[in-house]
Design an enzyme around this catalytic site. Structure first.
Site, PDB file in Angstrom:
ATOM      1  N   SER A 168     -21.475  -5.112 -10.473  1.00 28.75           N
ATOM      2  CA  SER A 168     -21.026  -5.040  -9.088  1.00 28.75           C
ATOM      3  C   SER A 168     -20.355  -3.685  -8.829  1.00 28.75           C
ATOM      4  O   SER A 168     -20.955  -2.648  -9.114  1.00 28.75           O
ATOM      5  CB  SER A 168     -20.088  -6.215  -8.822  1.00 28.75           C
ATOM      6  OG  SER A 168     -19.879  -6.388  -7.463  1.00 28.75           O
ATOM      7  N   ARG A 237     -11.180 -13.325   1.257  1.00 29.82           N
ATOM      8  CA  ARG A 237     -11.725 -13.782  -0.021  1.00 29.82           C
ATOM      9  C   ARG A 237     -12.748 -14.901   0.184  1.00 29.82           C
ATOM     10  O   ARG A 237     -13.763 -14.961  -0.498  1.00 29.82           O
ATOM     11  CB  ARG A 237     -10.592 -14.270  -0.929  1.00 29.82           C
ATOM     12  CG  ARG A 237     -11.031 -14.710  -2.303  1.00 29.82           C
ATOM     13  CD  ARG A 237     -11.733 -13.584  -3.045  1.00 29.82           C
ATOM     14  NE  ARG A 237     -11.944 -13.886  -4.449  1.00 29.82           N
ATOM     15  CZ  ARG A 237     -12.491 -13.065  -5.319  1.00 29.82           C
ATOM     16  NH1 ARG A 237     -12.895 -11.866  -4.944  1.00 29.82           N
ATOM     17  NH2 ARG A 237     -12.637 -13.413  -6.570  1.00 29.82           N
ATOM     18  N   ASP A 388     -29.122 -13.191  -6.559  1.00 25.12           N
ATOM     19  CA  ASP A 388     -28.066 -12.354  -5.976  1.00 25.12           C
ATOM     20  C   ASP A 388     -28.537 -11.834  -4.614  1.00 25.12           C
ATOM     21  O   ASP A 388     -29.385 -10.949  -4.538  1.00 25.12           O
ATOM     22  CB  ASP A 388     -27.771 -11.179  -6.938  1.00 25.12           C
ATOM     23  CG  ASP A 388     -26.607 -10.314  -6.489  1.00 25.12           C
ATOM     24  OD1 ASP A 388     -26.105 -10.518  -5.356  1.00 25.12           O
ATOM     25  OD2 ASP A 388     -26.191  -9.435  -7.263  1.00 25.12           O
ATOM     26  N   HIS A 421     -24.551 -13.687  -7.156  1.00 28.53           N
ATOM     27  CA  HIS A 421     -23.987 -12.410  -7.613  1.00 28.53           C
ATOM     28  C   HIS A 421     -23.045 -12.570  -8.818  1.00 28.53           C
ATOM     29  O   HIS A 421     -23.100 -11.808  -9.774  1.00 28.53           O
ATOM     30  CB  HIS A 421     -23.250 -11.762  -6.439  1.00 28.53           C
ATOM     31  CG  HIS A 421     -22.607 -10.466  -6.771  1.00 28.53           C
ATOM     32  ND1 HIS A 421     -23.318  -9.361  -7.156  1.00 28.53           N
ATOM     33  CD2 HIS A 421     -21.293 -10.103  -6.791  1.00 28.53           C
ATOM     34  CE1 HIS A 421     -22.484  -8.367  -7.379  1.00 28.53           C
ATOM     35  NE2 HIS A 421     -21.253  -8.785  -7.182  1.00 28.53           N
ATOM     36  N   ASP A 422     -22.182 -13.589  -8.771  1.00 29.34           N
ATOM     37  CA  ASP A 422     -21.201 -13.762  -9.854  1.00 29.34           C
ATOM     38  C   ASP A 422     -21.827 -14.153 -11.198  1.00 29.34           C
ATOM     39  O   ASP A 422     -21.099 -14.308 -12.187  1.00 29.34           O
ATOM     40  CB  ASP A 422     -20.126 -14.790  -9.458  1.00 29.34           C
ATOM     41  CG  ASP A 422     -18.882 -14.132  -8.855  1.00 29.34           C
ATOM     42  OD1 ASP A 422     -18.792 -12.889  -8.911  1.00 29.34           O
ATOM     43  OD2 ASP A 422     -18.014 -14.857  -8.339  1.00 29.34           O
TER      44      ASP A 422
HETATM   45  C1  ACO Z   1     -14.433  -8.169 -12.843  1.00 27.84           C
HETATM   46  C2  ACO Z   1     -14.222  -9.304 -12.043  1.00 27.84           C
HETATM   47  O1  ACO Z   1     -15.060  -9.591 -11.295  1.00 27.84           O
HETATM   48  S1  ACO Z   1     -12.809 -10.148 -12.213  1.00 27.84           S
HETATM   49  C3  ACO Z   1     -12.770 -11.253 -10.939  1.00 27.84           C
HETATM   50  C4  ACO Z   1     -13.535 -12.429 -11.311  1.00 27.84           C
HETATM   51  N1  ACO Z   1     -12.818 -13.533 -10.924  1.00 27.84           N
HETATM   52  C5  ACO Z   1     -12.954 -13.985  -9.729  1.00 27.84           C
HETATM   53  O2  ACO Z   1     -13.723 -13.501  -8.930  1.00 27.84           O
HETATM   54  C6  ACO Z   1     -12.059 -15.145  -9.437  1.00 27.84           C
HETATM   55  C7  ACO Z   1     -12.681 -16.063  -8.478  1.00 27.84           C
HETATM   56  N2  ACO Z   1     -14.015 -16.254  -8.836  1.00 27.84           N
HETATM   57  C8  ACO Z   1     -14.404 -17.357  -9.492  1.00 27.84           C
HETATM   58  O3  ACO Z   1     -13.708 -18.287  -9.787  1.00 27.84           O
HETATM   59  C9  ACO Z   1     -15.829 -17.249  -9.816  1.00 27.84           C
HETATM   60  O4  ACO Z   1     -16.486 -18.281  -9.172  1.00 27.84           O
HETATM   61  C10 ACO Z   1     -16.095 -17.212 -11.300  1.00 27.84           C
HETATM   62  C11 ACO Z   1     -17.436 -16.598 -11.426  1.00 27.84           C
HETATM   63  C12 ACO Z   1     -15.154 -16.257 -11.991  1.00 27.84           C
HETATM   64  C13 ACO Z   1     -15.918 -18.584 -11.965  1.00 27.84           C
HETATM   65  O5  ACO Z   1     -17.015 -19.386 -11.730  1.00 27.84           O
HETATM   66  P1  ACO Z   1     -17.036 -20.913 -12.200  1.00 27.84           P
HETATM   67  O6  ACO Z   1     -16.613 -21.043 -13.614  1.00 27.84           O
HETATM   68  O7  ACO Z   1     -18.362 -21.429 -11.794  1.00 27.84           O
HETATM   69  O8  ACO Z   1     -15.853 -21.570 -11.374  1.00 27.84           O
HETATM   70  P2  ACO Z   1     -15.891 -22.166  -9.895  1.00 27.84           P
HETATM   71  O9  ACO Z   1     -16.555 -21.229  -8.969  1.00 27.84           O
HETATM   72  O10 ACO Z   1     -16.449 -23.548  -9.961  1.00 27.84           O
HETATM   73  O11 ACO Z   1     -14.355 -22.233  -9.515  1.00 27.84           O
HETATM   74  C14 ACO Z   1     -13.502 -23.010 -10.275  1.00 27.84           C
HETATM   75  C15 ACO Z   1     -12.215 -23.226  -9.504  1.00 27.84           C
HETATM   76  O12 ACO Z   1     -12.499 -23.895  -8.267  1.00 27.84           O
HETATM   77  C16 ACO Z   1     -11.746 -25.131  -8.205  1.00 27.84           C
HETATM   78  N3  ACO Z   1     -12.547 -26.134  -7.500  1.00 27.84           N
HETATM   79  C17 ACO Z   1     -13.748 -26.601  -7.839  1.00 27.84           C
HETATM   80  N4  ACO Z   1     -14.140 -27.535  -6.925  1.00 27.84           N
HETATM   81  C18 ACO Z   1     -13.168 -27.614  -6.010  1.00 27.84           C
HETATM   82  C19 ACO Z   1     -12.987 -28.398  -4.831  1.00 27.84           C
HETATM   83  N5  ACO Z   1     -13.897 -29.266  -4.403  1.00 27.84           N
HETATM   84  N6  ACO Z   1     -11.852 -28.241  -4.113  1.00 27.84           N
HETATM   85  C20 ACO Z   1     -10.904 -27.347  -4.517  1.00 27.84           C
HETATM   86  N7  ACO Z   1     -11.032 -26.598  -5.619  1.00 27.84           N
HETATM   87  C21 ACO Z   1     -12.145 -26.728  -6.357  1.00 27.84           C
HETATM   88  C22 ACO Z   1     -11.542 -25.488  -9.658  1.00 27.84           C
HETATM   89  O13 ACO Z   1     -10.461 -26.375  -9.809  1.00 27.84           O
HETATM   90  C23 ACO Z   1     -11.287 -24.134 -10.281  1.00 27.84           C
HETATM   91  O14 ACO Z   1      -9.966 -23.760  -9.999  1.00 27.84           O
HETATM   92  P3  ACO Z   1      -9.193 -22.673 -10.916  1.00 27.84           P
HETATM   93  O15 ACO Z   1     -10.051 -21.449 -10.955  1.00 27.84           O
HETATM   94  O16 ACO Z   1      -7.916 -22.465 -10.192  1.00 27.84           O
HETATM   95  O17 ACO Z   1      -9.040 -23.298 -12.252  1.00 27.84           O
HETATM   96  N1  HSE Z   2     -16.162 -11.986  -7.989  1.00 25.97           N
HETATM   97  C1  HSE Z   2     -16.087 -10.672  -8.480  1.00 25.97           C
HETATM   98  C2  HSE Z   2     -17.270  -9.855  -8.128  1.00 25.97           C
HETATM   99  C3  HSE Z   2     -17.276  -9.225  -6.769  1.00 25.97           C
HETATM  100  O1  HSE Z   2     -18.267  -8.252  -6.729  1.00 25.97           O
HETATM  101  C4  HSE Z   2     -14.785 -10.005  -8.073  1.00 25.97           C
HETATM  102  O2  HSE Z   2     -14.054 -10.577  -7.287  1.00 25.97           O
HETATM  103  O3  HSE Z   2     -14.481  -8.936  -8.567  1.00 25.97           O
END
Ligand code: ACO
Ligand code: HSE
Length: 563
Positions: A168, A237, A388, A421-422
Site C-alpha cells: 500500500s 477510518r 483489491d 486490499h488488506d
Molecule cells: C502497516 C499497516 O497497515 S498497520 C495497520 C493495520 N492495522 C489496521 O489497519 C487496523 C485495522 N484493520 C484491521 O483490523 C484489519 O481488518 C486487519 C487486516 C489488520 C485485521 O483483519 P482481520 O483479522 O480480518 O480482523 P477484522 O477485520 O475481522 O477485525 C477484527 C476486529 O473487529 C471486531 N469485530 C468483528 N465483528 C464485529 C462486529 N460485528 N461488531 C463490532 N466489532 C466487531 C473484532 O472484535 C476485532 O476487534 P479488535 O481488533 O479490537 O480485536
Molecule cells: N489498513 C492498512 C492499509 C491501508 O492502506 C492501514 O491502515 O495502514
C-alpha cells in the site's frame, strides 16, 4: 593463510522449518542531526525517527531489509512489545524461518515522518514555538518519508539495502526508494500499490479529510490537550476501512446479519472493551502529545479527553439517528468498532498529512511512467491482490510494464484472495511463499569463511609459504594495515618464486585481484572463478576491507548438499 577447514554454516536456507515468533522487541529513537530539508523547500529540525530492528547485521551490513509501513502502520512490524497480546503488523512475514528470515537478514522498520508513533509529525512539539505543530507542520511527500529513512539507513552504516519491501503506502515508499536512490537498493518488493495515485483513491482520501476538518473539535488542527475530533477521525477510518475490504469478504464476514438484540449489545461490549484494552495505547499516544505540550496536569486531562471523545463518537451516532430499538447490522457495528479503536491510536492531523502525501504521489515524468522509472536498477517483485479494488491489479501491472520497458528485472505475481486490499496484511501462506522465493537466492555471505589468514606485502616468501603449509591453504589475501585488499598470493605463485629464487613477496603478488561482496549471488562468485580459472576469492566490504574468503570447495559442498 588458513581458511577454516570446517564446512561453512548453511544456516536455514533449505530448512523448511516453521516460522517462529520473535518474542519481546523494543523501539529505538534516532534524531537526524541538523536541518532536514523537505521536497517543498521547507525545513524541519530535531527530526526524530522511531525504528525497530530484528536480526543481526552481517559484517559488511549487506543483509539489511527495510520494511516500509502502510498508511496507519508504525515501526512495530513484528514480535511483541512487553505486555502486548497482539504482535507487530507484519508478524506473519517477519521472524525466524519466515520470508523475512531474521536468522538470515537484519530487518529494519521505521515510523514515517508525519506519523504519530514517536517519529516527528504534526503532534510533535515545534522547537520554534514550544507547542505542537498542528497544521503549521509543513506539507509532506512520500519522497520526504524516504529521505528521512535514508538518513536512518546511513546512520546505521548501511551502504546498500539488500531489499526494501512494503504494501500500500509502504509500496509507494519502495518505488520511491528505487527511483530516488537506485544504487542503494538491491531488491524491491512492492505490494498492492500504485506508482501514481488515481482520482478514485484521491476521492476517498478527500472524503476522509473532510470528515475530520468538518468536525468542530478539529478546531483548525488545534485540539491537543483538548477534546480530539474523534467523530470525524472515526468516520474517516470507517470510509477508509470499507475500501480495505472487498464485497466478497464483507458478504462472508457479515452477510445481512444483525447484532444480537437479546443479551448484551455487542457494539457496546466492543466499545467498552476497546476503551479498556486501548487505555494503554491511548495514554501513550496522548501522554506523549501532552507531555510534549509540557505539563503533567494536561496529560491527565487529555487522557481523559481522548477516551471521552471516542465514546462520544458512537453515542452521538446512535442516539441522534435512531431510536434504541432500531436494528443494527453487524457490518455497522464492525465499522463503528474500527472507527472507534482508530481514534485511540491515531492522530487526526497525521491522518490529514499522510493521506495528502499519498494523493500527491506520482512517479511519472512528463506523463510517462517509463521515463519516471528510467534510473531504476533494483530487481523487482510486484504483487497485487485479485480482490483489491482500491489498488487494483492493473496498477501493479503498469508498474511492471514500465520497469520492464527500462530493462529492469521485474516479476509480477497476483495473490488470489477475497480479503481485498488488506490481504497484504493477512495472506500469510501466499506472501511467505512469494517473498521467500524472491529473496532466498543463495548469497556469498551464506557460504563464505569468516575466519581466514592474510599476509602483508612486506612479508617474506618464506614466511608466507610456511603459513600456507602450516595452515593447509593455497590462497593468502594480501592486506594493508587497516585490512584493505591489496592483492593475493597463491601456492603456485610461491612455487614459481622459489624456482626463480625470488625472496620478497611484494614481487609476486597478483595486484589485479578478483573479489566479491558478501551480498553477491554465489553464481557471481562461481562464474568469476570459472572465467579466470581461480579457486578462491576474497570477500570484501564497501570499504575494500577483506571480510572473508569464498572457495570453489565451499560452492561444491553446497551443490553436493542441495544440488
Ligand atoms: C502497516 C499497516 O497497515 S498497520 C495497520 C493495520 N492495522 C489496521 O489497519 C487496523 C485495522 N484493520 C484491521 O483490523 C484489519 O481488518 C486487519 C487486516 C489488520 C485485521 O483483519 P482481520 O483479522 O480480518 O480482523 P477484522 O477485520 O475481522 O477485525 C477484527 C476486529 O473487529 C471486531 N469485530 C468483528 N465483528 C464485529 C462486529 N460485528 N461488531 C463490532 N466489532 C466487531 C473484532 O472484535 C476485532 O476487534 P479488535 O481488533 O479490537 O480485536
Ligand atoms: N489498513 C492498512 C492499509 C491501508 O492502506 C492501514 O491502515 O495502514
Amino acid at each position: 593463510m588458513e581458511i577454516s577447514t570446517q564446512v561453512p554454516h548453511f544456516k536455514n536456507l533449505f530448512s523448511g522449518k516453521k516460522g517462529q515468533n520473535l518474542g519481546i522487541v523494543n523501539s529505538v529513537n534516532y534524531e537526524i542531526p541538523g536541518i532536514f530539508k523537505l521536497e517543498s523547500g521547507k525545513t524541519l529540525s530535531n527530526v526524530r525517527i522511531e525504528y525497530e530492528m530484528y536480526g543481526k547485521m552481517n559484517p559488511d551490513k549487506s543483509n539489511v531489509i527495510l520494511i516500509c509501513h502502510a498508511l496507519t502502520g508504525d515501526a512495530h512490524a513484528a514480535g511483541f512489545h512487553s505486555g502486548d497480546k497482539k504482535p507487530g503488523w507484519w508478524n506473519i512475514l517477519i521472524g525466524p524461518n519466515k520470508a523475512f528470515d531474521t536468522e538470515r537478514y537484519c530487518i529494519v522498520c521505521s515510523n514515517i515522518i508525519g506519523g504519530c508513533k514517536s517519529s516527528t509529525g504534526p503532534s510533535s512539539i515545534s522547537p520554534e514555538t514550544g507547542k505542537p505543530y498542528g497544521i503549521s507542520f509543513p506539507i509532506l511527500t512520500i519522497a520526504d518519508m524516504v529521505n528521512a529513512q535514508k538518513k536512518l539507513v546511513e546512520h546505521l552504516g548501511v551502504k546498500q539495502l539488500f531489499a526494501v519491501a512494503g504494501g500500500s503506502m509502504g509500496g509507494m515508499q519502495v518505488l520511491q526508494w528505487t527511483v530516488s536512490y537506485p544504487e542503494m537498493v538491491k531488491k524491491a518488493i512492492a505490494i498492492a500499490t500504485t506508482a501514481s495515485t488515481t482520482p478514485q483513491q484521491i476521492a476517498f482520501g478527500a472524503i476522509g479529510r473532510k470528515a475530520i476538518t468538518d468536525d468542530p473539535k478539529w478546531n483548525g488542527g488545534n485540539y491537543y490537550g483538548k477534546k480530539i475530533p474523534a467523530q470525524g477521525l472515526a468516520l474517516a477510518r470507517m470510509i477508509g476501512h470499507i475500501t480495505y475490504l472487498s464485497d466478497a469478504s464483507m458478504q462472508k464476514k457479515f452477510g445481512r446479519a444483525q447484532q444480537e438484540k437479546e443479551g448484551p449489545d455487542l457494539s457496546k461490549i466492543h466499545l467498552e472493551a476497546s476503551s479498556k484494552i486501548s487505555s494503554k495505547t491511548s495514554s501513550e499516544a496522548y501522554l506523549k502529545t501532552s507531555s510534549e505540550a509540557s505539563s503533567e496536569a494536561s496529560s491527565e486531562a487529555s487522557l481523559e479527553t481522548s477516551s471521552e471523545a471516542s465514546l462520544d463518537t458512537s453515542s452521538e451516532a446512535f442516539s441522534e439517528t435512531f431510536p434504541d430499538n432500531f436494528s443494527n447490522f453487524q457490518v455497522e457495528s464492525y465499522l463503528n468498532h474500527q472507527g472507534d479503536t482508530f481514534t485511540k491510536r491515531f492522530d487526526a492531523n497525521s491522518y490529514l498529512y499522510i493521506t495528502k502525501a499519498v494523493d500527491f504521489f506520482d512517479l511519472s515524468k512528463n506523463g510517462s511512467l517509463i521515463e519516471g522509472f528510467s534510473g531504476v536498477t533494483a530487481k523487482y517483485l510486484v504483487i497485487s491482490i485479485t480482490s483489491d479494488w482500491l489498488y487494483p491489479p492493473y496498477q501493479s501491472q503498469e508498474i511492471v510494464s514500465a520497469l520492464t520497458a527500462n530493462g529492469v528485472d521485474a516479476k509480477y505475481e497476483e495473490i488470489r484472495s477475497q480479503y481485498g486490499h488488506d490481504a497484504f496484511l493477512l495472506e500469510e501462506g501466499q506472501l511467505n511463499y512469494l517473498i521467500r522465493g524472491f529473496l532466498s537466492q543463495i548469497l556469498v555471505s551464506d557460504i563464505m569463511y569468516q575466519s581466514f589468514y592474510s599476509v602483508s606485502r612486506n612479508e617474506t616468501i618464506e614466511n608466507a609459504s610456511t603459513l600456507m603449509v602450516k595452515k593447509k591453504v593455497n590462497h593468502l589475501p594480501v592486506v594493508s594495515e587497516d585490512g584493505k585488499l591489496e592483492g593475493i598470493v597463491t601456492s603456485w605463485d610461491i612455487t614459481k618464486a622459489v624456482a626463480c629464487k625470488i625472496t620478497e613477496l611484494d614481487e609476486i603478488i597478483t595486484r589485479n585481484v578478483k573479489y566479491v561482496f558478501s551480498g553477491d549471488k554465489i553464481e557471481t562468485a562461481s562464474s568469476i572463478m570459472e572465467d579466470y580459472s581461480i579457486s578462491a576469492l576474497p570477500v570484501i566490504d564497501f570499504e575494500n576491507r577483506v571480510i572473508g574468503m569464498v572457495t570453489s570447495e565451499s560452492i561444491s559442498a553446497l551443490i553436493g548438499k542441495f544440488g
